[in-house]
Design a protein around this motif. Structure first.
Motif, mmCIF file in Angstrom:
data_model
loop_
_atom_site.group_PDB
_atom_site.id
_atom_site.type_symbol
_atom_site.label_atom_id
_atom_site.label_comp_id
_atom_site.label_asym_id
_atom_site.label_seq_id
_atom_site.Cartn_x
_atom_site.Cartn_y
_atom_site.Cartn_z
ATOM 1 N N ASP A 4 0.812 -1.218 0.000
ATOM 2 C CA ASP A 4 0.000 0.000 0.000
ATOM 3 C C ASP A 4 0.844 1.267 0.000
ATOM 4 O O ASP A 4 0.396 2.314 -0.449
ATOM 5 C CB ASP A 4 -0.976 0.003 1.173
ATOM 6 C CG ASP A 4 -2.167 -0.914 0.932
ATOM 7 O OD1 ASP A 4 -2.430 -1.257 -0.242
ATOM 8 O OD2 ASP A 4 -2.820 -1.303 1.913
ATOM 9 N N GLU A 5 2.078 1.186 0.479
ATOM 10 C CA GLU A 5 2.973 2.351 0.456
ATOM 11 C C GLU A 5 3.538 2.601 -0.946
ATOM 12 O O GLU A 5 4.038 3.683 -1.221
ATOM 13 C CB GLU A 5 4.112 2.168 1.446
ATOM 14 C CG GLU A 5 3.661 2.213 2.891
ATOM 15 C CD GLU A 5 4.801 2.018 3.871
ATOM 16 O OE1 GLU A 5 5.990 2.179 3.488
ATOM 17 O OE2 GLU A 5 4.512 1.697 5.040
ATOM 18 N N LEU A 6 3.466 1.602 -1.817
ATOM 19 C CA LEU A 6 4.003 1.702 -3.176
ATOM 20 C C LEU A 6 2.909 1.880 -4.230
ATOM 21 O O LEU A 6 3.210 2.157 -5.387
ATOM 22 C CB LEU A 6 4.815 0.442 -3.517
ATOM 23 C CG LEU A 6 5.975 0.109 -2.588
ATOM 24 C CD1 LEU A 6 6.594 -1.220 -2.995
ATOM 25 C CD2 LEU A 6 7.003 1.212 -2.580
ATOM 26 N N ARG A 7 1.658 1.741 -3.831
ATOM 27 C CA ARG A 7 0.551 1.763 -4.780
ATOM 28 C C ARG A 7 0.450 3.111 -5.484
ATOM 29 O O ARG A 7 0.601 4.162 -4.879
ATOM 30 C CB ARG A 7 -0.759 1.446 -4.067
ATOM 31 C CG ARG A 7 -1.879 1.122 -5.022
ATOM 32 C CD ARG A 7 -3.015 0.362 -4.361
ATOM 33 N NE ARG A 7 -2.614 -0.721 -3.477
ATOM 34 C CZ ARG A 7 -2.205 -1.928 -3.866
ATOM 35 N NH1 ARG A 7 -2.108 -2.219 -5.146
ATOM 36 N NH2 ARG A 7 -1.895 -2.852 -2.976
ATOM 37 N N GLY A 9 -1.836 5.635 -6.827
ATOM 38 C CA GLY A 9 -3.228 6.060 -6.722
ATOM 39 C C GLY A 9 -4.131 4.934 -6.280
ATOM 40 O O GLY A 9 -3.824 4.202 -5.351
ATOM 41 N N GLU A 10 -5.244 4.767 -7.001
ATOM 42 C CA GLU A 10 -6.215 3.717 -6.699
ATOM 43 C C GLU A 10 -5.991 2.466 -7.546
ATOM 44 O O GLU A 10 -6.765 1.530 -7.486
ATOM 45 C CB GLU A 10 -7.639 4.238 -6.944
ATOM 46 C CG GLU A 10 -8.019 5.421 -6.061
ATOM 47 C CD GLU A 10 -8.061 5.050 -4.589
ATOM 48 O OE1 GLU A 10 -8.587 3.968 -4.255
ATOM 49 O OE2 GLU A 10 -7.546 5.840 -3.777
ATOM 50 N N SER A 11 -4.908 2.458 -8.354
ATOM 51 C CA SER A 11 -4.652 1.331 -9.253
ATOM 52 C C SER A 11 -4.087 0.135 -8.490
ATOM 53 O O SER A 11 -3.828 0.202 -7.294
ATOM 54 C CB SER A 11 -3.665 1.752 -10.349
ATOM 55 O OG SER A 11 -2.350 1.845 -9.819
#
Length: 110
Positions: A4-7, A9-11
């Motif tokens: 989640d720290e590398l995501r 945006g919402e992709s």
């Protein structure tokens, strides 16, 4: 480091830049649906792709190749390239940048 720290945006795509972590590489871990993929762009360093799942049609310079799960492809520094999910399901592809920071130039911005 948690995904989640590398995501991006919402992709479902993850982006890792190595410099802040003492790594000499950067990468995208991409998940695309059929028809998706980045347009033509280039970097001042090489990029290596490994297809983890699905099928990608990769354009690099004047060449086009189809890569499937387990296949690896490399494009040299300064070569215009891009890929598209041309399979019927999800494409999962690891895009390793031979640099501790990502530098991209997009063809459509020329």
């Amino acid at each position: 480091m948690p995904a989640d720290e590398l995501r991006v945006g919402e992709s479902r795509t993850l982006r890792f830049e190595g410099r802040p972590h003492g790594s000499g590489i950067s990468f995208f871990l991409v998940e695309n649906t059929p028809g998706q993929g980045p347009g033509l762009h280039r970097h001042p360093y090489s990029e290596t792709w490994t297809v983890l799942e699905g099928e990608a049609t990769i354009r690099a310079g004047g060449e086009t190749l189809v890569a499937r799960a387990g296949d690896t492809a490399v494009v040299g520094a300064g070569v215009w390239h891009g890929f598209t999910n041309t399979g019927s399901g999800v494409l999962r592809i690891m895009c390793v940048h031979a640099s501790d920071v990502m530098i991209q130039e997009w063809l459509h911005e020329q």
